[in-house]
Design an enzyme around this catalytic site. Structure first.
Site, PDB file in Angstrom:
ATOM      1  N   GLU A 126       0.826  -1.227   0.000  1.00  0.00           N
ATOM      2  CA  GLU A 126       0.000   0.000   0.000  1.00  0.00           C
ATOM      3  C   GLU A 126       0.856   1.272   0.000  1.00  0.00           C
ATOM      4  O   GLU A 126       0.426   2.308  -0.481  1.00  0.00           O
ATOM      5  CB  GLU A 126      -0.927  -0.035   1.230  1.00  0.00           C
ATOM      6  N   THR A 174      -5.928   7.602  -5.186  1.00  0.00           N
ATOM      7  CA  THR A 174      -4.989   8.109  -4.168  1.00  0.00           C
ATOM      8  C   THR A 174      -3.740   8.703  -4.826  1.00  0.00           C
ATOM      9  O   THR A 174      -3.218   9.723  -4.379  1.00  0.00           O
ATOM     10  CB  THR A 174      -4.594   6.962  -3.212  1.00  0.00           C
TER      11      THR A 174
HETATM   12  N1  HSE Z   1      -2.699   8.658   4.095  1.00  0.00           N
HETATM   13  C1  HSE Z   1      -3.121   8.370   2.752  1.00  0.00           C
HETATM   14  C2  HSE Z   1      -3.309   9.668   1.998  1.00  0.00           C
HETATM   15  C3  HSE Z   1      -4.414   7.602   2.807  1.00  0.00           C
HETATM   16  O1  HSE Z   1      -3.945  10.556   2.548  1.00  0.00           O
HETATM   17  O2  HSE Z   1      -2.810   9.800   0.882  1.00  0.00           O
HETATM   18  C4  HSE Z   1      -4.943   7.231   1.465  1.00  0.00           C
HETATM   19  O3  HSE Z   1      -4.485   6.020   1.017  1.00  0.00           O
END
Ligand code: HSE
Length: 301
Positions: A126, A174
Site C-alpha cells: 500500500e 490516491t
Molecule cells: N494517508 C493516505 C493519503 C491515505 O492521505 O494519501 C490514502 O491512502
C-alpha cells in the site's frame, strides 16, 4: 476454503497524515481456495465491473506475496470478492483487498506468517500503514514506519463516537490526490499538524469530544486536496454548524467523514444537501467505529 471479512477504514483523521486510521463497520469479503488449474476470480458488489479478474487483481497480488514468501505454488486458485466498500473513495477499499488477500493466502498455506509480518507486507504493497493497520487490527491505530518495521499502538474508539460519511459519486485515485501535495512544508505547518495530532490522540483516549473540532484541523493535505472536491469547504462548515464535533477528508478523499456523538441523521442530511448545492451527488451513511479488524473463517468444502 478460507473466508475473510475485512473492515473499511478512514485514514488520517485530519492532521494524522499517513499515521492515524480507524476501522469502520462496513465490510468486504474475500474467499480463497486452491482449486483446479489457473486463476479464477469472481467479483460481486459495488464497482464489481471495474475490478480486474486477472493477475492485476490486488487480492491476487497480495496472495502471491505470501505464496512467494512461504515457497508455495498453487496449481489453481479460486478467489471470490464481495465488495461493499466503494472503490477509490477514501474508505480503504484497496487496503481491505490487500489485507484480505494476505490473510486468506496465509491461512491456506498453514498460517506461517504472524500478524506483524502480514502488516509489514501490507504496508509495503500500500505504501503507508494508515489504512492497512486498522483493516487488519481494528480500532484506531497510530502507526509509524521505523527501521523497516511498522510500529503501532491501538486505541479503543470512544464508545459514543459516531461517524457520518458523505461519499461523492466520483472516484479520486490516491495517486492523483498525493500528486497535488507539496514535496516540503513550512515548519509552521509541520508544528500545526504535530500539535493537533498529539491533541487528537489524547482526546480520543480520554473520550473528550470537546477537543475534537480544533484537534482535527490540518494543513498538510486537506488544503491542497480541497480543489479536487467541489464544495468540500462548504460541507465542512455546514456539518460543524449542524453539530459535528469534527469533519475531515476520509483518507485521500473524495469522501468526507464527520464525527459526532449525537444528531448523526441531521448531520448526514446537511452534508448531502450542501454537497448537492455544489453539484455533487453523494451517498450518505452512518457508520460506527469498528473495534475489531479482519476476521477469518475456514469453511469446509
Ligand atoms: N494517508 C493516505 C493519503 C491515505 O492521505 O494519501 C490514502 O491512502
Amino acid at each position: 476454503m478460507v473466508r475473510v471479512q475485512i473492515p473499511a477504514t478512514t485514514a488520517n483523521m485530519g492532521p494524522g497524515f499517513d499515521t492515524l486510521g480507524m476501522a469502520l463497520k462496513l465490510y468486504n469479503i474475500v474467499e480463497m481456495d486452491t482449486y483446479g488449474q489457473g486463476l479464477q476470480i469472481e467479483v460481486e458488489g459495488d464497482g464489481a465491473e471495474k475490478i480486474p479478474r486477472d493477475s492485476g487483481n490486488i487480492v491476487y497480488i497480495a496472495a502471491t506475496r505470501v505464496f512467494r514468501q512461504v515457497d508455495f505454488e498453487p496449481k489453481g486458485l479460486r478467489i471470490r470478492i464481495i465488495n461493499n466498500i466503494p472503490l477509490a473513495r477514501g474508505l480503504g477499499s484497496s487496503a481491505a483487498a490487500i489485507v484480505g488477500g494476505l490473510i486468506a493466502a496465509n491461512i491456506l498455506t498453514g498460517s506461517k506468517l504472524n500478524e506483524k509480518e502480514i502488516l509489514s507486507i501490507a504496508t509495503d504493497i500500500e505504501g503507508h500503514p494508515d489504512n492497512v493497520a486498522p483493516a487488519l487490527l481494528g480500532g484506531i491505530i497510530v502507526s509509524v514506519q521505523s527501521e523497516g518495521e511498522v510500529k503501532y499502538s491501538k486505541i479503543e474508539p470512544p464508545s459514543k463516537l459516531k461517524c457520518v460519511v458523505a461519499i461523492p459519486d466520483f472516484t479520486l485515485p490516491t495517486k492523483l490526490a498525493r500528486e497535488v501535495l507539496p514535496s516540503s512544508v513550512s515548519i509552521i505547518d509541520a508544528v500545526y499538524n504535530i500539535s493537533r495530532t498529539a491533541l487528537l490522540v489524547t482526546a480520543l483516549i480520554k473520550q473528550d469530544f470537546n477537543l475534537l473540532a480544533s484537534s482535527m484541523d490540518d494543513r498538510l493535505h486537506q488544503p491542497y486536496r480541497a480543489n479536487l472536491i467541489p464544495g468540500m469547504k462548504k460541507v465542512f462548515a455546514a456539518a460543524k454548524l449542524a453539530g459535528a464535533r469534527g469533519i475531515v477528508l476520509s483518507g485521500a478523499g473524495p469522501t468526507l467523514i464527520a464525527f459526532c456523538d449525537e444528531n448523526a441523521a441531521h448531520i448526514a442530511g446537511v452534508m448531502k444537501e450542501t454537497f448537492l448545492q455544489s453539484g455533487v451527488i453523494t451517498k450518505v451513511m452512518e457508520l460506527e467505529p469498528n473495534p475489531v479488524g479482519a476476521v477469518a473463517f475456514e469453511v469446509m468444502k
